[in-house]
Scaffold this motif. Structure first.
Motif, PDB file in Angstrom:
ATOM      1  N   LYS A  72      19.545   0.533  22.713  1.00 26.81           N
ATOM      2  CA  LYS A  72      20.078   1.586  23.467  1.00 26.81           C
ATOM      3  C   LYS A  72      20.690   1.391  24.670  1.00 26.81           C
ATOM      4  CE  LYS A  72      18.107   5.777  25.819  1.00 26.81           C
ATOM      5  NZ  LYS A  72      16.887   6.466  26.327  1.00 26.81           N
ATOM      6  N   GLN A 248       9.112   0.996  18.088  1.00 25.54           N
ATOM      7  CA  GLN A 248       9.857   1.194  19.082  1.00 25.54           C
ATOM      8  C   GLN A 248       9.452   0.223  20.382  1.00 25.54           C
ATOM      9  OE1 GLN A 248       9.714   4.626  22.103  1.00 25.54           O
ATOM     10  NE2 GLN A 248      11.314   5.402  20.738  1.00 25.54           N
ATOM     11  N   GLN A 250       9.414  -0.375  24.391  1.00 28.43           N
ATOM     12  CA  GLN A 250       9.665   0.191  25.938  1.00 28.43           C
ATOM     13  C   GLN A 250       9.287  -0.939  26.900  1.00 28.43           C
ATOM     14  OE1 GLN A 250       6.987   3.657  25.619  1.00 28.43           O
ATOM     15  NE2 GLN A 250       8.812   4.773  24.953  1.00 28.43           N
ATOM     16  N   LYS A 256       7.906   8.206  27.527  1.00 26.13           N
ATOM     17  CA  LYS A 256       8.288   9.282  26.602  1.00 26.13           C
ATOM     18  C   LYS A 256       9.256   8.552  25.332  1.00 26.13           C
ATOM     19  CE  LYS A 256       8.060  13.268  29.703  1.00 26.13           C
ATOM     20  NZ  LYS A 256       8.972  14.436  30.154  1.00 26.13           N
ATOM     21  N   GLU A 257       9.095   9.035  24.162  1.00 29.69           N
ATOM     22  CA  GLU A 257       9.873   8.523  23.096  1.00 29.69           C
ATOM     23  C   GLU A 257      11.024   8.103  23.456  1.00 29.69           C
ATOM     24  OE1 GLU A 257      10.282   8.992  18.540  1.00 29.69           O
ATOM     25  OE2 GLU A 257       9.207  10.429  19.401  1.00 29.69           O
ATOM     26  N   GLU A 258      11.936   8.877  24.297  1.00 34.20           N
ATOM     27  CA  GLU A 258      13.500   8.687  24.386  1.00 34.20           C
ATOM     28  C   GLU A 258      13.662   7.565  25.196  1.00 34.20           C
ATOM     29  OE1 GLU A 258      12.527  12.211  27.034  1.00 34.20           O
ATOM     30  OE2 GLU A 258      11.812  11.373  24.943  1.00 34.20           O
ATOM     31  N   ASN A 259      12.587   7.056  26.076  1.00 33.84           N
ATOM     32  CA  ASN A 259      12.730   6.019  27.033  1.00 33.84           C
ATOM     33  C   ASN A 259      12.696   4.477  26.513  1.00 33.84           C
ATOM     34  OD1 ASN A 259      13.489   7.748  29.355  1.00 33.84           O
ATOM     35  ND2 ASN A 259      11.290   8.097  29.675  1.00 33.84           N
ATOM     36  N   TYR A 260      13.471   4.266  25.470  1.00 40.74           N
ATOM     37  CA  TYR A 260      13.118   2.993  24.881  1.00 40.74           C
ATOM     38  C   TYR A 260      14.345   1.873  25.332  1.00 40.74           C
ATOM     39  CZ  TYR A 260      16.909   4.548  21.499  1.00 40.74           C
ATOM     40  OH  TYR A 260      17.973   5.211  21.145  1.00 40.74           O
TER      41      TYR A 260
END
Length: 296
Positions: A72, A248, A250, A256-260
């Motif tokens: 990311k 995933q 983190q 939350k899933e998008e915070n990887y």
């Protein structure tokens, strides 16, 4: 908006970098009940392992799976990638079950055909179709091969931990979890052994995520960044075992899933489809299996 996001990221990173205290993954439940009997925690881990079919995986000699990593944003620019050139490119993992012996082959990109392997903690490099083996010590590849191998098999191999404790219950993302704490050496934080806080879904019996500390990352990391969360999605394989289809990573505790930081997908697991000796190209090395060589 992009400038603000980067500023917030920088401030957060600086805060983390300033932290010098070892992370303690023990829950309040566990801290209030030190040195409790390990039977409940071990029974939960055993039941979860069998529910996901890892006992079937343990009966195999070798397996392989295609993986693809996705980093990311700014994280890709940092020196944290164990396998340079892997972003959005297919790799092939090949592992000897319940060992630290394995290899990866780049299937795409500028490194296509390059194979990086580890046998008995000795690193080596070769190319697909070649008999030429170059031994080397590249910390990032050794760390990556050992770590991802262990993560994929962790529900079975965590049962080898010398300290396993039930750590209470927790609600997360609308799911109810039993928590199990596992480590080695001592229950309290230390610099010699990693610590795991394992989340077992009460409804499915599956391990959906774990919090983990990493003491031996291949680059020096401040204490505050030696804590991450590993989230799993699972699919049923031809063995009948539910193995990870997406992993995933983190930073720090669950988010939350998008915070990887990054994730990798896994597809097309194959079991006992190649000769195990493929993973042992260097003659004369001792065999360590599921252990590490003792440091003199």
């Amino acid at each position: 908006m992009r400038i603000l996001s980067r500023l917030l990221f920088t401030i957060t990173l600086l805060f983390v970098l300033q932290s010098c205290k070892s992370v303690d993954l023990r829950s309040e439940y566990l801290l209030e009940r030190p040195n409790q009997a390990e039977s409940t925690g071990r029974e939960l881990l055993q039941a979860s392992m069998e529910k996901m079919g890892y006992d079937k995986l343990a009966e195999t000699q070798v397996y392989e799976v295609t993986a693809q990593f996705k980093w990311k944003g700014v994280w890709l620019t940092m020196p944290m990638n164990a396998f340079p050139g892997n972003n959005k490119k297919d790799l092939q993992f090949r592992f000897a079950t319940n060992t630290f012996d394995g290899q990866l082959e780049y299937l795409e990109g500028r490194k296509k055909g390059v194979i990086q392997g580890m046998q008995s903690w000795q690193g080596y490099k070769t190319k697909a179709g070649s008999d030429v083996i170059k031994e080397h010590e590249h910390d990032r590849y050794l760390w990556g091969l050992a770590t991802y191998h262990y993560i994929l098999e962790s529900p079975k191999r965590m049962l080898d931990a010398t300290i396993i404790r039930y750590a209470g219950e927790k609600e997360l993302d609308g799911n109810a979890y039993d928590l199990v704490y596992a480590t080695w050496g001592s229950e309290a934080p230390n610099n010699d052994y990693d610590r795991w806080l394992i989340y077992i879904n009460k409804e499915t019996g599956f391990i959906d995520l774990t919090e983990v500390t990493i003491n031996d990352f291949f680059i020096t990391m401040p204490k505050g960044m030696q804590h991450g969360t590993v989230r799993f999605e699972r699919e049923k394989t031809s063995l009948g075992a539910y193995l990870p289809s997406k992993v995933q990573i983190q930073l720090l505790g669950p988010k939350k899933e998008e915070n990887y930081v990054y994730y990798f997908t896994l597809k097309e697991y194959k079991f006992d489809t190649f000769d195990k000796q493929l993973l042992y190209p260097i003659a004369g090395l001792p065999e360590y299996g599921n252990s590490k060589p003792e440091i003199e």
